[in-house]
Every structure is written in structure tokens, then in C-alpha cells.
Design a protein around this motif. Structure first.
Motif, PDB file in Angstrom:
ATOM      1  N   PHE A   5      39.950  58.409  17.860  1.00  0.00           N
ATOM      2  CA  PHE A   5      38.492  58.426  17.891  1.00  0.00           C
ATOM      3  C   PHE A   5      38.001  58.787  19.295  1.00  0.00           C
ATOM      4  O   PHE A   5      37.118  59.635  19.460  1.00  0.00           O
ATOM      5  CB  PHE A   5      37.927  57.073  17.457  1.00  0.00           C
ATOM      6  CG  PHE A   5      36.433  57.038  17.459  1.00  0.00           C
ATOM      7  CD1 PHE A   5      35.720  57.356  16.315  1.00  0.00           C
ATOM      8  CD2 PHE A   5      35.724  56.707  18.603  1.00  0.00           C
ATOM      9  CE1 PHE A   5      34.329  57.342  16.313  1.00  0.00           C
ATOM     10  CE2 PHE A   5      34.334  56.689  18.613  1.00  0.00           C
ATOM     11  CZ  PHE A   5      33.639  56.999  17.474  1.00  0.00           C
ATOM     12  N   ILE A   6      38.582  58.148  20.305  1.00  0.00           N
ATOM     13  CA  ILE A   6      38.188  58.396  21.699  1.00  0.00           C
ATOM     14  C   ILE A   6      38.440  59.851  22.072  1.00  0.00           C
ATOM     15  O   ILE A   6      37.609  60.485  22.733  1.00  0.00           O
ATOM     16  CB  ILE A   6      38.940  57.433  22.644  1.00  0.00           C
ATOM     17  CG1 ILE A   6      38.413  56.000  22.446  1.00  0.00           C
ATOM     18  CG2 ILE A   6      38.806  57.865  24.098  1.00  0.00           C
ATOM     19  CD1 ILE A   6      39.283  54.925  23.077  1.00  0.00           C
ATOM     20  N   ARG A   7      39.572  60.386  21.639  1.00  0.00           N
ATOM     21  CA  ARG A   7      39.884  61.791  21.912  1.00  0.00           C
ATOM     22  C   ARG A   7      38.799  62.700  21.321  1.00  0.00           C
ATOM     23  O   ARG A   7      38.280  63.593  21.988  1.00  0.00           O
ATOM     24  CB  ARG A   7      41.264  62.139  21.350  1.00  0.00           C
ATOM     25  CG  ARG A   7      41.779  63.487  21.709  1.00  0.00           C
ATOM     26  CD  ARG A   7      43.250  63.720  21.325  1.00  0.00           C
ATOM     27  NE  ARG A   7      43.636  63.210  20.012  1.00  0.00           N
ATOM     28  CZ  ARG A   7      44.351  62.102  19.803  1.00  0.00           C
ATOM     29  NH1 ARG A   7      44.743  61.356  20.813  1.00  0.00           N
ATOM     30  NH2 ARG A   7      44.668  61.723  18.579  1.00  0.00           N
ATOM     31  N   GLY A   8      38.441  62.464  20.068  1.00  0.00           N
ATOM     32  CA  GLY A   8      37.403  63.272  19.426  1.00  0.00           C
ATOM     33  C   GLY A   8      36.054  63.124  20.097  1.00  0.00           C
ATOM     34  O   GLY A   8      35.348  64.108  20.332  1.00  0.00           O
ATOM     35  N   GLU A 157      39.658  61.017  14.571  1.00  0.00           N
ATOM     36  CA  GLU A 157      39.328  61.999  15.616  1.00  0.00           C
ATOM     37  C   GLU A 157      38.108  62.819  15.216  1.00  0.00           C
ATOM     38  O   GLU A 157      37.207  63.055  16.023  1.00  0.00           O
ATOM     39  CB  GLU A 157      40.525  62.912  15.872  1.00  0.00           C
ATOM     40  CG  GLU A 157      40.321  63.821  17.064  1.00  0.00           C
ATOM     41  CD  GLU A 157      41.576  64.550  17.470  1.00  0.00           C
ATOM     42  OE1 GLU A 157      41.439  65.576  18.175  1.00  0.00           O
ATOM     43  OE2 GLU A 157      42.684  64.127  17.110  1.00  0.00           O
ATOM     44  N   LYS A 158      38.061  63.228  13.971  1.00  0.00           N
ATOM     45  CA  LYS A 158      36.901  63.986  13.472  1.00  0.00           C
ATOM     46  C   LYS A 158      35.639  63.138  13.561  1.00  0.00           C
ATOM     47  O   LYS A 158      34.577  63.607  13.984  1.00  0.00           O
ATOM     48  CB  LYS A 158      37.152  64.405  12.015  1.00  0.00           C
ATOM     49  CG  LYS A 158      36.016  65.195  11.405  1.00  0.00           C
ATOM     50  CD  LYS A 158      36.304  65.547   9.966  1.00  0.00           C
ATOM     51  CE  LYS A 158      35.096  66.239   9.365  1.00  0.00           C
ATOM     52  NZ  LYS A 158      35.103  66.216   7.913  1.00  0.00           N
ATOM     53  N   LEU A 159      35.743  61.875  13.200  1.00  0.00           N
ATOM     54  CA  LEU A 159      34.597  60.969  13.295  1.00  0.00           C
ATOM     55  C   LEU A 159      34.118  60.850  14.732  1.00  0.00           C
ATOM     56  O   LEU A 159      32.921  60.853  15.002  1.00  0.00           O
ATOM     57  CB  LEU A 159      34.973  59.596  12.728  1.00  0.00           C
ATOM     58  CG  LEU A 159      33.894  58.519  12.739  1.00  0.00           C
ATOM     59  CD1 LEU A 159      32.687  58.936  11.905  1.00  0.00           C
ATOM     60  CD2 LEU A 159      34.480  57.205  12.214  1.00  0.00           C
ATOM     61  N   GLY A 160      35.051  60.763  15.659  1.00  0.00           N
ATOM     62  CA  GLY A 160      34.686  60.713  17.079  1.00  0.00           C
ATOM     63  C   GLY A 160      33.904  61.938  17.518  1.00  0.00           C
ATOM     64  O   GLY A 160      32.955  61.837  18.291  1.00  0.00           O
ATOM     65  N   ARG A 161      34.303  63.103  17.023  1.00  0.00           N
ATOM     66  CA  ARG A 161      33.582  64.340  17.376  1.00  0.00           C
ATOM     67  C   ARG A 161      32.178  64.369  16.769  1.00  0.00           C
ATOM     68  O   ARG A 161      31.261  64.943  17.320  1.00  0.00           O
ATOM     69  CB  ARG A 161      34.370  65.561  16.905  1.00  0.00           C
ATOM     70  CG  ARG A 161      35.536  65.920  17.782  1.00  0.00           C
ATOM     71  CD  ARG A 161      36.110  67.286  17.442  1.00  0.00           C
ATOM     72  NE  ARG A 161      36.613  67.380  16.069  1.00  0.00           N
ATOM     73  CZ  ARG A 161      37.852  67.064  15.691  1.00  0.00           C
ATOM     74  NH1 ARG A 161      38.712  66.627  16.583  1.00  0.00           N
ATOM     75  NH2 ARG A 161      38.224  67.191  14.444  1.00  0.00           N
ATOM     76  N   GLU A 162      32.029  63.732  15.587  1.00  0.00           N
ATOM     77  CA  GLU A 162      30.761  63.804  14.852  1.00  0.00           C
ATOM     78  C   GLU A 162      29.761  62.720  15.259  1.00  0.00           C
ATOM     79  O   GLU A 162      28.602  62.798  14.885  1.00  0.00           O
ATOM     80  CB  GLU A 162      31.028  63.689  13.360  1.00  0.00           C
ATOM     81  CG  GLU A 162      31.795  64.849  12.790  1.00  0.00           C
ATOM     82  CD  GLU A 162      32.195  64.647  11.334  1.00  0.00           C
ATOM     83  OE1 GLU A 162      32.044  63.508  10.819  1.00  0.00           O
ATOM     84  OE2 GLU A 162      32.673  65.620  10.713  1.00  0.00           O
TER      85      GLU A 162
END
Length: 163
Positions: A5-8, A157-162
Motif C-alpha cells: 500500500f505504501i509503495r503504491g 498497491e493499487k489501492l495505495g495509488r488510488e
């Protein structure tokens, strides 16, 4: 999941503040209402002061924790209990966090077993005026590394980006 998540979120340019509650010294809430009398300053002097600063600056709250006995670990529960100072019903200070995310895992073999932790988180978030953006749960995670290769990491990761 937290690292994914943090990465995204980092890739999307979001500012991230990580608070590892298990490494902090945070005493339990005594329900003395001293925080209300002192306008949001708890009578206990411990690491919650740093958490409080982060909470007051946040737009999104992400809680990442393994599921313990169908709920959050005690260190995270101590933080949640100490958020009593923000109780919007009884005149506490108001947080400006708009969205909340839960990332959790457990050794259980059934996603149904995450029902209680999800309901706890939903109730906590909604009571504090936060919209639950997502709750991700990974089953069959007992030890370090067990989550490796799990498709939920891509989802986190996708959630982090969004966010």
C-alpha cells in the motif's frame, strides 16, 4: 500488505506517515475525560502525542494489523481507545480524516472469519465521520513471508495509488 500500500501511495505522490503502534509506549484510556477538560490534551504523557499530531494532519487513515482473536492487536486498540478525545458525539476535537482503510491478515483459512474485525473497524471509522474506502483481508498468513506472492499485495498497491 502495508508495504505494498505504501509503495503504491508513494508512487502516486502521497505523503505517508507510518506509526508502528507495537513499537510505541501508549497507555490505555482511563475514560477520565481529562482530554476534554484540557481541550484535546490527554493527561497521560506518552507516545500518543506523536500519533495525535499525525492524526490531526491526516486526510486518510490506514490501519494495517494482523487479526488477533477476531479483532485488532492490543497496541492498536490502545491507540483507538485513546482517540476518545476526538469523540464527535460528546464534544471532542474533530478529526478531518475523510477516508479509512483496513489492511488485515490472519492464519485463518476462511475470509468469513474477518467479519468481526471488519465490523469493528467500520463502526469505529463511521462513528468518527470517516468513509470506509476499503477493507482488505488476507487468509492463511501465519508467519513472516506467508503473504508473499498473494494477489492481495497487488490489490493493496493499487489501492495505495488510488487513495
Amino acid at each position: 500488505m502495508a508495504e505494498a500500500f505504501i509503495r503504491g501511495a508513494g508512487e502516486a505522490g502521497h505523503k505517508i506517515k507510518v506509526m508502528r503502534t507495537a513499537e510505541l509506549n501508549i497507555g490505555g484510556c482511563r475514560a477520565c475525560k481529562g482530554c476534554w477538560k484540557r481541550k484535546g490534551s490527554c493527561i497521560l504523557e506518552d507516545d500518543m502525542e506523536a500519533v495525535q499530531t499525525a492524526l490531526e494532519e491526516a486526510d486518510v487513515l490506514v490501519m494495517a494489523a494482523p487479526m488477533y482473536w477476531s479483532s485488532v492487536p492490543s497496541a492498536m486498540k490502545a491507540v483507538i481507545d485513546r482517540m476518545y478525545q476526538y469523540d464527535p458525539v460528546n464534544g471532542g476535537k474533530r478529526l478531518h480524516i475523510e477516508e479509512a482503510v483496513l489492511l488485515t491478515c490472519g492464519e485463518t483459512q476462511s475470509l468469513d472469519d474477518f467479519h468481526m474485525i471488519k465490523e469493528f473497524f467500520r463502526g469505529f471509522a463511521e462513528f468518527n465521520g470517516m468513509k470506509v474506502k476499503a477493507m482488505l483481508a488476507a487468509k492463511a498468513v501465519e508467519g513472516i513471508g506467508d503473504i508473499g506472492g498473494n494477489p492481495i499485495l497487488e490489490e493493496a498497491e493499487k489501492l495505495g495509488r488510488e487513495i
